[in-house]
Design a protein around this motif. Structure first.
Motif, short mmCIF file in Angstrom:
data_model
loop_
_atom_site.label_atom_id
_atom_site.label_comp_id
_atom_site.label_asym_id
_atom_site.label_seq_id
_atom_site.Cartn_x
_atom_site.Cartn_y
_atom_site.Cartn_z
N ARG A 46 0.89 -1.41 0.13
CA ARG A 46 -0.12 0.00 -0.14
C ARG A 46 1.07 1.18 -0.14
O ARG A 46 1.81 1.47 0.84
CB ARG A 46 -0.88 0.05 1.26
CG ARG A 46 -2.01 1.13 1.15
CD ARG A 46 -2.97 0.74 2.06
NE ARG A 46 -4.21 1.61 1.77
CZ ARG A 46 -5.12 1.79 0.68
NH1 ARG A 46 -5.14 0.67 0.05
NH2 ARG A 46 -6.11 2.71 0.48
N LEU A 49 0.48 7.67 2.26
CA LEU A 49 -0.55 9.01 1.92
C LEU A 49 0.15 10.14 1.18
O LEU A 49 1.26 10.39 1.78
CB LEU A 49 -1.26 9.18 3.38
CG LEU A 49 -2.24 8.16 3.67
CD1 LEU A 49 -2.70 8.46 5.18
CD2 LEU A 49 -3.29 7.97 2.81
N TYR A 62 -3.47 5.53 10.40
CA TYR A 62 -3.95 5.64 9.07
C TYR A 62 -5.67 5.05 8.97
O TYR A 62 -6.38 5.93 8.26
CB TYR A 62 -3.29 4.51 8.28
CG TYR A 62 -1.83 4.67 7.88
CD1 TYR A 62 -1.43 5.43 7.09
CD2 TYR A 62 -0.91 4.19 8.62
CE1 TYR A 62 -0.12 5.90 6.63
CE2 TYR A 62 0.57 4.50 8.33
CZ TYR A 62 0.76 5.34 7.26
OH TYR A 62 1.99 5.68 7.20
N GLU A 66 -8.34 6.73 6.35
CA GLU A 66 -8.83 6.02 5.07
C GLU A 66 -10.02 4.90 5.56
O GLU A 66 -10.65 4.31 4.66
CB GLU A 66 -7.51 4.94 4.79
CG GLU A 66 -6.38 5.60 4.21
CD GLU A 66 -5.06 4.86 3.89
OE1 GLU A 66 -4.78 4.89 2.77
OE2 GLU A 66 -5.01 4.10 4.77
N TYR A 122 -5.08 17.82 5.28
CA TYR A 122 -6.32 17.16 4.69
C TYR A 122 -7.50 17.92 4.74
O TYR A 122 -7.93 18.57 5.73
CB TYR A 122 -6.58 15.71 5.49
CG TYR A 122 -5.47 14.61 5.48
CD1 TYR A 122 -5.61 13.94 4.43
CD2 TYR A 122 -4.50 14.40 6.27
CE1 TYR A 122 -4.42 12.97 3.97
CE2 TYR A 122 -3.50 13.58 5.93
CZ TYR A 122 -3.62 12.54 4.79
OH TYR A 122 -2.75 11.76 4.63
N SER A 189 -14.16 9.72 2.92
CA SER A 189 -12.98 9.09 3.46
C SER A 189 -11.89 9.45 2.71
O SER A 189 -11.67 10.03 1.58
CB SER A 189 -13.21 7.58 3.59
OG SER A 189 -13.42 7.09 2.43
N TRP A 191 -9.33 7.62 1.72
CA TRP A 191 -8.23 6.45 0.87
C TRP A 191 -7.95 6.87 -0.57
O TRP A 191 -7.07 6.40 -1.03
CB TRP A 191 -9.29 5.08 0.69
CG TRP A 191 -10.58 5.38 0.19
CD1 TRP A 191 -11.82 5.42 0.99
CD2 TRP A 191 -10.93 5.32 -1.20
NE1 TRP A 191 -12.82 5.56 -0.15
CE2 TRP A 191 -12.19 5.53 -1.40
CE3 TRP A 191 -10.20 5.49 -2.24
CZ2 TRP A 191 -12.88 5.51 -2.55
CZ3 TRP A 191 -10.93 5.24 -3.76
CH2 TRP A 191 -12.11 5.54 -3.76
N TRP A 193 -6.06 9.59 -1.04
CA TRP A 193 -4.96 10.26 -1.08
C TRP A 193 -3.66 9.34 -1.17
O TRP A 193 -2.66 9.69 -1.10
CB TRP A 193 -4.92 11.11 0.23
CG TRP A 193 -5.99 12.04 0.39
CD1 TRP A 193 -7.23 12.42 0.80
CD2 TRP A 193 -5.86 13.46 -0.35
NE1 TRP A 193 -7.83 13.37 0.66
CE2 TRP A 193 -6.94 14.13 -0.21
CE3 TRP A 193 -4.82 14.04 -1.09
CZ2 TRP A 193 -7.22 15.31 -0.59
CZ3 TRP A 193 -4.88 15.25 -1.63
CH2 TRP A 193 -6.09 15.94 -1.35
#
Length: 318
Positions: A46, A49, A62, A66, A122, A189, A191, A193
């Motif tokens: 994965r 971010l 995290y 996410e 964010y 959400s 995710w 990013w």
């Protein structure tokens, strides 16, 4: 010298970890890489971010960016005193300590009870709210103690008047209440990013069909056919869409059943290497991403709750 695929993956993950941690100003050491949540994330395939996540008890958190939208946390008293060390804050901003990290308070709903908070860079918001519940075991213990010791005087005034947030309270009926802080994400959400941010489309989009929650399908404005975007997530007045593969006649797409639309999503995830994701707010595109198909958690999103029944499956049954 040749390396196995596993060794190559390990080298790439270690190299990426070293680059990121050095950019963030951390000292590299064998001990740090062994306990690094980021390194385990990279080993799992994965990507990192776009911005550092908040810390929770000293470790990258995290899941709050996410993952699931609700978390139980510990919180301090909101204050501007620590704004100088809070990520993304300006001097004088009100901050609150949540599980060991300072978050920015953007709105106070009720002093000492409820706040809207943000973290770092964010574009997301969370609601931090105190919730009280009766603790029956403690209440019974208190009543039993008073019954067995009727002449004993007890006072919690000194403890309950402390400046820190109170963990419990006792009402006039001698009922014991315990509090917990709930942190609930109220934005889409994060995710997306892990993907590559793209320019907004060079054509205007408009809603082709709406339900009670908002737009379900976006299409090219003032055209009967063209590219189509299907909603997969919503939060308050924000909506998230994926770009469907191919060109569509919009009236035909609107007449699709729920199972047809889910089949389009499944085909998209199986046949596309990368999928475009678009966030929509106030009738305009707020941001757009491209993500590898395997990183889009379609199976985890509440698609069953989405009103995809533009036309019921049995509408044309005899």
């Amino acid at each position: 010298m040749s390396f196995s695929d596993r060794e190559k993956h390990l080298i790439r993950a270690a190299f990426a970890w070293g680059q990121i941690t050095q950019q963030e100003g951390y000292t590299l050491s064998d001990l740090e890489i062994e306990k690094s949540v980021l390194f385990r994330r990279l080993l799992g395939g994965r990507p990192p971010l776009a911005f550092p996540p908040p810390l929770r008890h000293g470790f990258p958190w995290y899941d709050v960016i996410e993952g699931r939208s609700e978390h139980l946390v510990s919180a301090s008293q909101a204050s501007p005193e620590c704004s100088i060390i809070a990520p993304g804050c300006k001097l004088g901003d009100t901050c609150i300590l949540i599980d060991g990290a300072f978050w920015r308070v953007v709105e106070t709903i009720r002093e000492h009870e409820e706040y809207i908070v943000e973290w770092g860079q964010y574009p997301m918001q969370w609601r931090l709210r105190k919730h009280w519940e009766v603790n029956y075991e403690m209440t019974q213990q208190l009543h039993s103690f008073r019954k067995d010791n009727p002449n004993t005087e007890m006072s919690f005034d000194n403890y309950l008047s402390q400046k820190e947030y109170r963990e419990f309270r006792i009402d006039d009926d001698q009922t014991v209440w315990l509090c917990e802080w709930q942190l609930n994400r109220i934005s889409l959400s994060g995710w997306v990013w892990v993907g590559a941010e793209l320019p907004t489309p060079d054509y205007r989009l408009a809603s082709v069909f709406d339900d009670d929650q908002g737009p379900v399908i976006l299409g090219e404005e003032s055209k009967p056919n063209g590219e189509a975007w299907l909603r997969i997530e919503d939060a308050t007045s924000e909506y998230r869409f994926v770009k469907l593969q191919g060109m569509f006649e919009y009236q035909t797409l609107i007449a699709s059943s729920a199972s047809d639309l889910r089949a389009l999503l499944q085909y998209l995830q199986e046949e596309s290497a990368d999928i475009e994701v678009l966030d929509w707010s106030e009738n305009t595109t707020s941001r757009r991403f491209a993500l590898p198909a395997q990183l889009i958690p379609l199976e985890d999103l509440s698609l069953n709750e989405m009103s995809f029944d533009l036309v019921p499956d049995n509408a044309f049954s005899i």
